[in-house]
Design an enzyme around this catalytic site. Sequence first.
Site, PDB file in Angstrom:
ATOM      1  N   HIS A  82       0.791  -1.140  -0.022  1.00 54.02           N
ATOM      2  CA  HIS A  82      -0.084   0.092   0.236  1.00 54.02           C
ATOM      3  C   HIS A  82       0.882   1.167   0.159  1.00 54.02           C
ATOM      4  O   HIS A  82       2.062   1.406   0.610  1.00 54.02           O
ATOM      5  CB  HIS A  82      -0.944  -0.014   1.365  1.00 54.02           C
ATOM      6  CG  HIS A  82      -2.094   1.049   1.047  1.00 54.02           C
ATOM      7  ND1 HIS A  82      -3.189   0.412   0.521  1.00 54.02           N
ATOM      8  CD2 HIS A  82      -2.157   2.258   1.287  1.00 54.02           C
ATOM      9  CE1 HIS A  82      -4.083   1.453   0.394  1.00 54.02           C
ATOM     10  NE2 HIS A  82      -3.635   2.482   1.071  1.00 54.02           N
ATOM     11  N   ASP A 161     -13.811   3.310   7.425  1.00 57.20           N
ATOM     12  CA  ASP A 161     -12.646   3.966   6.743  1.00 57.20           C
ATOM     13  C   ASP A 161     -13.008   4.228   5.377  1.00 57.20           C
ATOM     14  O   ASP A 161     -12.836   5.290   4.789  1.00 57.20           O
ATOM     15  CB  ASP A 161     -11.482   2.959   6.413  1.00 57.20           C
ATOM     16  CG  ASP A 161     -10.575   3.518   5.449  1.00 57.20           C
ATOM     17  OD1 ASP A 161      -9.795   4.553   5.613  1.00 57.20           O
ATOM     18  OD2 ASP A 161     -10.165   3.021   4.251  1.00 57.20           O
ATOM     19  N   ARG A 168     -12.907  12.519   4.295  1.00 56.45           N
ATOM     20  CA  ARG A 168     -11.686  13.466   4.231  1.00 56.45           C
ATOM     21  C   ARG A 168     -11.071  14.173   2.881  1.00 56.45           C
ATOM     22  O   ARG A 168     -10.853  15.051   2.910  1.00 56.45           O
ATOM     23  CB  ARG A 168     -10.608  12.437   4.999  1.00 56.45           C
ATOM     24  CG  ARG A 168     -10.743  12.226   6.344  1.00 56.45           C
ATOM     25  CD  ARG A 168      -9.761  11.098   6.737  1.00 56.45           C
ATOM     26  NE  ARG A 168      -8.397  11.304   6.393  1.00 56.45           N
ATOM     27  CZ  ARG A 168      -7.477  10.249   5.966  1.00 56.45           C
ATOM     28  NH1 ARG A 168      -7.990   9.025   5.488  1.00 56.45           N
ATOM     29  NH2 ARG A 168      -6.281  10.545   5.635  1.00 56.45           N
ATOM     30  N   SER A 183      -6.321   4.744   8.440  1.00 61.43           N
ATOM     31  CA  SER A 183      -6.929   4.333   7.223  1.00 61.43           C
ATOM     32  C   SER A 183      -6.292   3.357   6.602  1.00 61.43           C
ATOM     33  O   SER A 183      -6.915   2.136   6.043  1.00 61.43           O
ATOM     34  CB  SER A 183      -7.175   5.621   6.472  1.00 61.43           C
ATOM     35  OG  SER A 183      -7.445   5.222   4.991  1.00 61.43           O
ATOM     36  N   LYS A 187      -7.683  -1.168   6.696  1.00 61.41           N
ATOM     37  CA  LYS A 187      -8.035  -1.921   5.363  1.00 61.41           C
ATOM     38  C   LYS A 187      -6.818  -2.992   5.234  1.00 61.41           C
ATOM     39  O   LYS A 187      -7.355  -4.080   5.027  1.00 61.41           O
ATOM     40  CB  LYS A 187      -7.699  -0.993   4.210  1.00 61.41           C
ATOM     41  CG  LYS A 187      -8.742   0.100   4.001  1.00 61.41           C
ATOM     42  CD  LYS A 187      -8.585   0.659   2.676  1.00 61.41           C
ATOM     43  CE  LYS A 187      -7.559   1.518   2.603  1.00 61.41           C
ATOM     44  NZ  LYS A 187      -7.957   2.890   2.625  1.00 61.41           N
TER      45      LYS A 187
END
Length: 435
Positions: A82, A161, A168, A183, A187
């Site tokens: 990520h 999230d 956001r 966040s 996930k």
Amino acid sequence: MRMCDLILKKKRGEELDTKEIRFMIRGYTDGSIPDYQMSAMAMAICFNGMSRRETADLTLAMRDSGEVLDLSGIRGIKVDKHSTGGVGDKTSLALAPLVASLGVPVAKMSGRGLGHTGGTIDKLACFPGFTTSLSAETFVRNVNTVGIAIAGQTASLAPADKKLYALRDVTGTVDQMSLIASSIMSKKLASGSDAIVLDVKTGNGAFMKRYEDAVALAEEMVSIGTLAGKKTAAVITGMDQPLGFAVGNSLEVIEAIDTLCGRGPEDFKEVVFALGAKMLVFAGRAADEAEAVRLMEGAIADGSALKKLAEFVEAQGGDAAPVYDTSLLPIADKTFIVRAPKDGYVNRILAEEVGTACMQLGGGRENKDSEIDLSVGILLKKKNGDAVTAGEPLAVLYGRDEGKLRAAADRVQAAYEIGRERRKPDPVIYRSIDG
Ligand code: URA
């Protein structure tokens, strides 16, 4: 308990306890806490921050707001990757098929664009028919048969999230360390992989602009992942200029394909290899990072990484023809060339401004429900350290609307800092943080 009291508490700079954080996330997920209260809370967090304990509580509350996937049906060590988000960051598009072609199962959840940064899900939409809405069974089956599956965040995975991320994005509350860490990690922890490799960006185009903040974010996420029992590592990478040359969905897909064909930009390849090396070592496919790099060079040279991309696109319902013929991808027909105003050296390209210019062209979202235009974007012709002469192209903009092209061109022009002396470009890879 009342959400309004929690907002006031955070506004005063006090710590929220575990029960309060759980109450807030449960209420926001089930709709009893509305967007406007959550926006106020997100802004209070931006101003007053969260402790490590609060961040870990927020992460776990968001992970537990939905289903936690069981990927035990997938053979092998599943490694997820990520990024904290960057401009021109098409890393997953090249990295996922590259490591999958070497036998490492990639079971990945990806997001859509956030703020001035792009998202993998949006880029994958460039392949006609491609879907990221996969049932859990299809997801597992594709990883077992093709070696790779990328799904969008389903309504059932960390739904808190999903809502907060979209909120956001349009309330100016993206660039806060605890919000980013929770966040991403909520996930990643919900999506069931065995190991996690994080690309933490630093520089003017990153959410964490200062190097020390990026290191703190990386340490925070590695610590949350490790505590949750996952092998976790982070690589701090530079975002002082866009990654590669392409910014914008279709243009980035083309650059990722070029990279799998062995003709990608050097800086982009460096990031792909740094993250890929960690993934291959975590998965036990390579003994060390040097061996991993040799394996990745081989998979690009013999075409297996590119073939894997085509298989993956087809397996998710997409037309894979553009993988072998990138002229099939949508590119807007109007162009605007931004030229160097004077002789000198490119000393800085404000990546955030380039990302915002791409958004202005229609390549990103202005609000939660905006449609994005896959065909628009910016192709940089000069990067940090390059010599330029007055009138030489710095970048080419692709768009559909003359007015938007002009406005975006002014922004890109202003994003380039040209000096008389050459400044040494900042590193692409700063360091890694291993759990
Ligand atoms: N990526 C995410 O998934 N969340 C963030 O907050 C930032 C980047």
